[in-house]
Design an enzyme around this catalytic site. Sequence first.
Site, PDB file in Angstrom:
ATOM      1  N   ALA A  59       0.820  -1.212   0.000  1.00  0.00           N
ATOM      2  CA  ALA A  59       0.000   0.000   0.000  1.00  0.00           C
ATOM      3  C   ALA A  59       0.852   1.260   0.000  1.00  0.00           C
ATOM      4  CB  ALA A  59      -0.925  -0.002   1.216  1.00  0.00           C
ATOM      5  N   GLY A 100       0.037  -5.513   0.439  1.00  0.00           N
ATOM      6  CA  GLY A 100      -0.884  -5.524  -0.684  1.00  0.00           C
ATOM      7  C   GLY A 100      -0.252  -6.049  -1.951  1.00  0.00           C
ATOM      8  N   GLU A 103      -0.701  -9.690  -1.691  1.00  0.00           N
ATOM      9  CA  GLU A 103      -2.127  -9.981  -1.866  1.00  0.00           C
ATOM     10  C   GLU A 103      -2.507  -9.904  -3.343  1.00  0.00           C
ATOM     11  OE1 GLU A 103      -4.680  -8.731   1.895  1.00  0.00           O
ATOM     12  OE2 GLU A 103      -3.401  -7.077   1.252  1.00  0.00           O
ATOM     13  N   GLU A 123       1.702  -6.217   7.655  1.00  0.00           N
ATOM     14  CA  GLU A 123       0.684  -5.289   8.179  1.00  0.00           C
ATOM     15  C   GLU A 123       0.634  -5.254   9.701  1.00  0.00           C
ATOM     16  OE1 GLU A 123      -0.656  -6.293   4.012  1.00  0.00           O
ATOM     17  OE2 GLU A 123       0.244  -7.355   5.701  1.00  0.00           O
TER      18      GLU A 123
END
Length: 683
Positions: A59, A100, A103, A123
């Site tokens: 992110a 992310g 992911e 995270e």
Amino acid sequence: MTLDIRDGIAIIALDHPPVNSLSLALRERIVEQLDAAASNPAVRGIVLAGGERAFSAGADLTEIGTPRQFQEPILRTVIDRIESSSKPVVAAIAGVALGGGLELALGCHRRVALETARVGLPEINLGLIPGSGGTQRLPRLIGIAAAQALMSSGAQQNARQLAGSGLLDEVVSADVVGAATTLVTKIVDSGAPFPRARDRNLDISEVRTIVVAQREKLTARQRLQPAYGALLDALVASSLPFDEGMKKERELFLDLVPTAAAQALRYQFKATQDATKRPTELTAPPRRVGTVAVIGAGTMGSGIAIAALDAGLTVQLIEQDAEALDRGRERIVEHYRARVAVGKLSQEIASSNGDRLRAVIDWHVLRDADLVIEAVFEDLGVKQDVFRKIDAHARPGAILATNTSYLDIDQIAAVTSRPEDVLGLHFFGPAEVMKLLEVVRGSKTAADVVATGMSVGSTLKKVPVLTGNAFGFVGNRIYNAYRRQCEFMLEDGAWPEDVDRALTDIGFAMGPFTVADLSGLDVAWRMRKAQAATRDPRERYVAILDRLCEAGRLGRKAGAGYYTYVDGKQSKTTDEAVRYVIIKASAQRGLHRRRLKPEEIQRRALLAMVNEAALLLAEGVAGRPSDVDVVLVHGYGFPRWMGGPVFWARKQDRAQLQADLRNLAEEGGHGFVLADLSPLLNA
């Protein structure tokens, strides 16, 4: 925008330098390219690729907590589009795939990674959990136990370690995009349905058994951080139908974003990044450092040598006698032997590090050193004698550094013919482990020497923080104010275990009196005696530690300090001898002892830190308020999820904070300087 098509395979390149963080602009571009590939009959399959440095580091942290974070297409939408694609999508992973970024790769139908690639879901280190399917897809690919371990640690793993885990379909040594293109072509040619992580199911009883066991293993510090419990809740949901699990993950993620812990951890992440940057006025390039000489082969010197060896530098370890040198060399050898034995280091790397170590008692080798670090006894006269010898032997242009923790850099530099080449490099023990490095600028330290100190810190994988030259610099100056306040509380009515417990209850790694015992009470005693001649007799001075040292209670190493120690185990409470010393100190002060509640202990300790931080900022010792928080978190066990004393202060009611500080000043008596908090709180 032109789609890159190679032999029927569309290559969608992630292009957001330097690490392909998943900003809104990049998310929009991925969707646009997916749409273009889907509508192009010439495209049979898709490869999603990053660059050599990063597939994607995750992110864009500047968007977290802002409207852009939730503006479509959010990452979940992007991944849904990939997963539901009618044409197979293969991720080509090089560099890092974190958060992310991983992911995103999990949403692809297959994954190919360069063997040097590193993946992880960090995270938890920001007070969050994966919020775009990581808690649901990863367990379905590698199993609930392995997924939990990866996410709860927040650590990165090498692609080689994950080969065969189910996460990566192929691990290659070169041309990862080519390998991904070949794989997607095979998938298309086979005509078989391409797999999706979401279509796999987990055994409900196995998931719940593992999660229950892991919940029981949470440490006290982890229980203070809501993300750890939320992660386990999300993993329980991975045994539900996929869409239900995704819904639960989203709820948990959104609940965490505004929490105090998540805000503090994001702040601390940015503050650490800011601290490591050189101030704008330091435009001079750093000097080259390839060889480091370490003077002193004790615990600290050996640790510094290990840190330098681990960074690929050549190290000269110097002592005054062969016996001390042999102990230091053996300490280093044993360190690497132990690392290899537990699988933390390869024998090849350990041998390479050992080959770059030269242990000698001949000071003439200093002529080959680019940086000399003194790590001897914390005594001004001793250090000055060492620096005279360093000055006589080190080559012109070499940087001369002292590892002092509180002495005056200028007084040390003054005995040399080149004070402009002298600076402080204050390592924290154990130096091979602790991340903090205070880089201390003397009044005559040259700009390129300061720049080199910061650069060396980064090379050693430390968190270098630039400080001014004042007693104790930033860290020890604040810690002394904190410890002094805790000693006041002993006279006021608390026992050492009351103070220690109150502070560990909010997440401090250790309480101040446990730390004192561990460090050795004689260390502080020696410093106090050195300052005795300049101490104002009107100041409130707590002599409890002095009395304990006079009784031979020097801490853990002596079997007794504030606490007693049997077979290395610390007593839970203080004994009658310590309590007698404390009660007598209270009586001599004319104080009526009273019980201090944990909340009062915690607040007084934090207020003392905040007040000293404001003084340091006003004096220019700390460059910016956030530097104080970085020092306290990385060097002194301050709870990272509280951000630091400055961050904590900014979350308090201003009027109440000022009133409490005034009370603290009154209780502190003569010599307590009440700081102006405005610059600290408003910066």
